[in-house]
Design a protein around this motif. Structure first.
Motif, short mmCIF file in Angstrom:
data_model
loop_
_atom_site.label_atom_id
_atom_site.label_comp_id
_atom_site.label_asym_id
_atom_site.label_seq_id
_atom_site.Cartn_x
_atom_site.Cartn_y
_atom_site.Cartn_z
N SER A 193 -7.25 -6.71 3.61
CA SER A 193 -8.05 -6.26 4.12
C SER A 193 -7.42 -4.65 4.45
CB SER A 193 -9.55 -6.07 3.65
OG SER A 193 -9.72 -6.75 4.82
N GLN A 232 -10.06 4.70 5.33
CA GLN A 232 -10.72 4.93 5.09
C GLN A 232 -11.89 4.60 5.85
OE1 GLN A 232 -11.43 2.95 0.22
NE2 GLN A 232 -10.55 1.66 1.54
N GLU A 243 -6.70 -1.14 -5.14
CA GLU A 243 -7.00 -2.32 -4.39
C GLU A 243 -8.38 -2.73 -5.45
OE1 GLU A 243 -7.78 0.46 -3.30
OE2 GLU A 243 -9.82 0.95 -2.97
N ARG A 244 -8.48 -2.13 -6.98
CA ARG A 244 -8.75 -2.21 -7.79
C ARG A 244 -8.17 -2.88 -8.40
NH1 ARG A 244 -14.03 -0.86 -9.21
NH2 ARG A 244 -14.91 -1.37 -11.15
N GLY A 267 -7.31 -0.53 5.41
CA GLY A 267 -8.25 -0.11 3.71
C GLY A 267 -9.16 0.82 5.27
N HIS A 308 -2.65 -5.48 3.31
CA HIS A 308 -3.22 -3.76 2.49
C HIS A 308 -3.64 -4.60 1.15
CE1 HIS A 308 -1.35 -3.14 6.41
NE2 HIS A 308 0.42 -2.78 5.50
N ALA A 329 0.78 -1.47 -0.16
CA ALA A 329 -0.13 -0.11 0.23
C ALA A 329 0.78 1.81 0.02
CB ALA A 329 -1.35 0.24 0.75
N THR A 364 -14.69 -1.19 -1.12
CA THR A 364 -13.45 -1.80 -1.62
C THR A 364 -13.76 -2.96 -1.64
OG1 THR A 364 -11.84 -0.49 -1.31
CG2 THR A 364 -11.09 -2.49 -0.91
N TYR A 395 -4.17 -0.27 -1.42
CA TYR A 395 -4.57 0.47 -1.60
C TYR A 395 -3.54 1.63 -2.00
CZ TYR A 395 -6.59 4.44 0.51
OH TYR A 395 -7.07 5.69 0.74
N PRO A 396 -3.59 2.30 -2.04
CA PRO A 396 -5.34 3.05 -3.19
C PRO A 396 -5.58 2.21 -4.84
CG PRO A 396 -3.67 4.80 -3.30
CD PRO A 396 -2.81 3.66 -2.51
N PHE A 442 -14.96 2.25 2.01
CA PHE A 442 -14.20 0.57 2.79
C PHE A 442 -15.13 -0.46 2.23
CE2 PHE A 442 -13.21 -3.19 5.91
CZ PHE A 442 -12.05 -2.90 4.88
#
Ligand SMILES: [Zn+2]
Length: 447
Positions: A351, A358, A335-336, A354, A329, A294, A366, A332-333, A363
């Motif tokens: 996760s 957030q 995560e997509r 995150g 993590h 992350a 996500t 992140y950011p 979250f």
């Protein structure tokens, strides 16, 4: 006629045992029932005992809660600051804190309360009590070394493996910026501690002996209860790893193991070899490899050089198919993008962080996107960490667990209301994320 065909179809679905799946087509908005479904799901989700896949339990004055430390003048994102008012809610829930602010006078109450509880629950009982209060069955302790006040049955150890990559003169490495000035000496310290553990007084003269030493540390840490090795390498250098030969690494080792400052290029080449060597050992010893993926703290964390997608060439290398990777993590950011790495059978996403960085409203999205893509490859973690002398890992544990459970309930409620899944399936997914998927990675060593 049409109606008859449809009802025949639904009879057929029931007969085929498909009744547990949502039967209508998914829709793009949740219905007015979403709040009600959430209220119904949340208490059930609160009751699921969790396995926390990434956390740093310990007291604020314990230097072993991580193998690195916060660099000076770090700008922390809003919700992770110690003035987050949600931490007062945490203190109320955990300790019955009677005030609505953390003025120095009131903070004394909280410190005294914790001191009293530590007397009442001595040794390992105190942190076990904290886990009980948040319904976490056990929590990874990702620490430099274990603390004697943590019960290894409930706090399985994940140790750090980065320091093997920094055995040479690190003057230039540490001088790069004020972050590395803090981080690199701590890596040197970590390596010295591994050497002490194995009764190795100085770097072995032969490269093969250095590799043997690394294997001994991994195996001994595993015997001491270590369930995985962790890299936070993204804090110290880019996470693009070339693929040097053993001879290349050996040449560099012979040159610098007894002194001299390697060029950045040589040092990186050596590190690339050691990183891949450790990944292979992780597969051989059944020690999953956890990697920080992350954005990080500090002022010089270079996200474009250290983002999760840089690791794709390592993760998708068939030579490492027997190594289990946990992306701590979840990128992140990014995560997509990160969830697509979980398409690989041996890659999992954690996760943690995150849910602290957030708010649950973000979250939730996500988690929903992950649950809709590779729901069997995602795991819960808090990344809990002591904030200061007043607010500790305890409050962080609470906030991480509560945020994750509420966001999970909200994500699943939307999915049910949008006709994606049934409630029964939602609860299966909740068990998998909060506990089962991670526990299965450690073959009976954790529960
Ligand atoms: Zn962490």
């Amino acid at each position: 006629m049409k109606q008859t065909a449809l009802s025949l179809l639904s009879v057929a679905c029931v007969a085929m045992g498909l009744a547990s799946f949502a039967t209508a087509q998914a829709r793009p908005f949740p219905g007015p029932d979403v709040q009600q479904i959430y209220q119904h799901l949340l208490p059930q989700i609160e009751k699921i005992p969790a396995f926390d896949h990434h956390a740093h339990p310990g007291f604020a004055d314990d230097p072993d809660i991580d193998a690195m430390a916060s660099a000076p003048d770090t700008s922390l994102p809003l919700r992770t600051r110690d003035d987050n008012p949600e931490l007062i809610a945490a203190a109320k829930a955990l300790f019955g804190y009677p005030y609505d602010d953390l003025s120095p006078e009131h903070a004394k109450w909280l410190v005294a309360k914790k001191t009293e509880l530590k007397k009442q629950y001595p040794g390992t009982a105190y942190f076990n009590l904290i886990l009980d209060k948040i319904n976490t069955e056990s929590s990874v302790a990702n620490r430099a070394m274990m603390g004697n006040y943590l019960d290894p049955k409930r706090f399985p150890w994940v140790f750090f493996a980065d320091s093997f990559m920094w055995p040479f003169n690190n003057e230039r490495e540490a001088a790069r910026n004020s972050d590395e000035e803090v981080y690199i000496p701590l890596q040197e310290k970590m390596l010295r501690r591994w050497m002490q553990q194995e009764n190795v007084n100085q770097l072995p003269a032969k490269f093969s002996d250095y590799l043997e030493f690394i294997i001994r540390v991994l195996a001994d840490n595993q015997k001491k209860g270590g369930i995985a090795m962790k890299f936070e390498v993204a804090y110290f250098r880019p996470t693009t790893f070339s693929d040097p030969t053993r001879e290349q690494a050996e040449d560099i080792y012979q040159h610098y193991s007894s002194g001299g400052i390697p060029s950045e290029k040589d040092y990186r080449t050596f590190q690339d070899y050691i990183f891949r060597f450790l990944v292979i050992q992780g597969g051989r010893l059944k020690l999953p490899v956890h990697i920080h993926t992350a954005a990080g703290i500090g002022n010089y964390f270079n996200f474009s050089e250290s983002n999760i997608m840089n690791l794709e060439s390592v993760l998708r290398d068939p030579r490492y198919h027997s190594t289990t990777f946990v992306m701590i993590h979840g990128g992140y950011p990014l995560e997509r993008e990160a969830i697509w790495l979980a398409a690989l059978k041996n890659v999992y996403l954690d996760s943690s962080l995150g849910e602290l960085i957030q708010y649950p409203s973000a979250f939730k999205n996500t988690l929903k996107m992950w649950l809709e893509t590779f729901p069997d490859k995602i795991t819960f973690g808090t990344d809990c960490f002591p904030y200061n002398e007043v607010l500790g890992a305890e409050e962080s544990y609470w906030l991480g667990a509560e945020s994750s459970r509420t966001a999970l309930a909200a994500a699943l409620a939307e999915m049910i209301s949008e006709n994606e899944i049934t409630e029964a399936r939602a609860l299966e997914l909740a068990h998998a994320y909060l506990h089962d998927t991670a526990v299965k990675l450690y073959e009976g060593k954790v529960h």
